[in-house]
Design an enzyme around this catalytic site. Structure first.
Site, PDB file in Angstrom:
ATOM      1  CB  THR A   8      -0.910   0.048   1.244  1.00 21.04           C
ATOM      2  OG1 THR A   8      -0.091   0.051   2.430  1.00 21.04           O
ATOM      3  CG2 THR A   8      -1.858  -1.131   1.273  1.00 21.04           C
ATOM      4  CE  LYS A   9       3.434   1.909   4.770  1.00 22.13           C
ATOM      5  NZ  LYS A   9       2.563   0.778   5.062  1.00 22.13           N
TER       6      LYS A   9
END
Length: 387
Positions: A188-189
């Site tokens: 998700t980064k």
């Protein structure tokens, strides 16, 4: 996935991948060397160049990066380490696994990160040996100011910048001048690899310690032992972890890194669209925007504060919009209430005030304007229905 109305749901997050990621992975698989090796070294140098950092050491995760950095500081066992309570549990666990004691720090309600005043209060409770600071949501903390408030040299500050690639303060990219800036490459980064992390440091000796510690404390990794002319012999001078990055991950990271500036531009654009569309909604508190010309937010998260959060989340889910919460404060979690004493837990009024209302909206480069408009409309409906 579709909603009951037939519309495609808006997920909280979707990772982006460069078109040549698959080719990069196949090349590594065909090379016969898939663990830490030449691709990892190339990724470390390219990420260091992107940040303007002297050294980067790639590791298994940001959590491992924090623990390894604390170990590399070589503090006395059981040392007090300041850290915000509003953080991911992994950051607290890293302090404990490194053999030290977390001392929880309150936050500023506008920025969601510790302020010099809250750090000074915590340092007055327990004199710290080090500090872990977090760039919550991508907000770049003022590390020198917080270090001064804690009575610490900056070399005793570990920066948790899992949310931070692309951020800057004073014209300096986050991580460029750090003793230990710990990054995450989770799915998700901002720079998604799937899993992985890295430590950026200005200190060559510190980087060498990290390289040994990420592989059990061994003086040489297997790639260097088996290079032509290498030797099987090694020494172990410090107890380390198994926390290295593989060449498969590094090859993905190298392909992804080329697109990071464009992804950051899109994140900032989406954040500005949220600002414009949501600023007049009743009961809604938006992220702080008056950051100053020399501060660049990384916009990993767009965190708002809403009344009746659980009901709002339910309404958004019915509309096909997924959200998340960052984070449940550490002092509200059972294990830390059992492990930490009253001085370490402290009093955290600002954290308690904001925690029950925090809500993270979808924000990622693949989010289209149309999908974002659905998020905006669903949130507006949910808030207006509550007066």
């Amino acid at each position: 996935m579709s909603t009951s109305s037939g519309q495609t749901a808006v997920p909280f997050s979707l990772p982006s991948f460069a078109a040549d990621v698959g080719d990069a992975v196949v090349k590594v698989l065909d090379s016969g060397w898939v663990t830490t090796g030449p691709q990892t070294a190339e990724f470390e140098q390219e990420f260091a160049d992107f940040l303007g950092a002297a050294h980067v050491v790639a590791v298994a995760s940001c959590t491992a990066a924090i623990e390894l950095s604390l170990r590399a500081l070589e503090l006395p066992p059981g040392s007090p380490v300041l850290t915000p309570s509003l953080t991911f549990c992994g950051a607290i666990n890293a302090i404990l696994h490194a053999g030290h004691r977390p001392v929880l720090v309150d936050i500023d309600e506008d920025t969601l990160v510790p302020s010099p005043a809250t750090v000074e209060e915590a340092a007055g409770r327990v004199k710290p040996a080090a500090m872990v600071v977090q760039n919550q949501g991508g907000f770049p903390v003022d590390v020198p100011a917080l270090a001064e408030a804690a009575g610490l040299d900056r070399s005793r500050v570990v920066e948790d910048v899992a949310h931070g690639p692309g951020g800057a303060r004073g014209g300096v990219p986050v991580g460029a001048e750090s003793q230990a800036a710990c990054f995450s490459f989770y799915a998700t980064k901002n720079l998604p690899i799937g899993e992985g992390g890295a430590v950026a440091t200005r200190d060559a000796e510190f980087a060498d310690r990290l390289r040994a510690l990420r592989l059990h404390g061994m003086s040489k990794d297997s790639w260097r032992r088996y290079l032509p002319g290498g030797s099987w012999s090694y020494d172990v001078k410090r107890l380390g972890l198994k926390a290295n990055m593989t060449d498969v991950q590094a090859a993905i990271g190298r392909a992804q890194l080329r697109l990071l500036p464009e992804w950051q531009r899109r994140r900032a654009e989406l954040a500005a669209r949220y600002d414009e569309a949501l600023r007049d909604l009743p009961g809604l508190v938006l992220p702080r925007r008056d950051l100053g010309e020399d501060v660049r937010h990384a916009w990993h998260l767009y965190q708002v504060r809403v009344p009746e959060r659980e009901a709002v989340i339910a309404d958004l889910e019915k509309a096909g919009v997924s959200t998340s919460v960052h984070f449940i404060p550490a002092h509200q979690l059972s294990v830390y209430r059992e492990l930490l004493d009253e001085r370490e837990l402290g009093s955290l009024p600002a954290t308690d005030r904001v925690a029950d209302g925090l809500l993270s909206l979808p924000l990622y480069p693949r989010l289209s304007d149309a999908a974002q408009d659905r998020v905006i409309d669903a949130l507006a409906d949910a808030l207006r229905s509550r007066g």
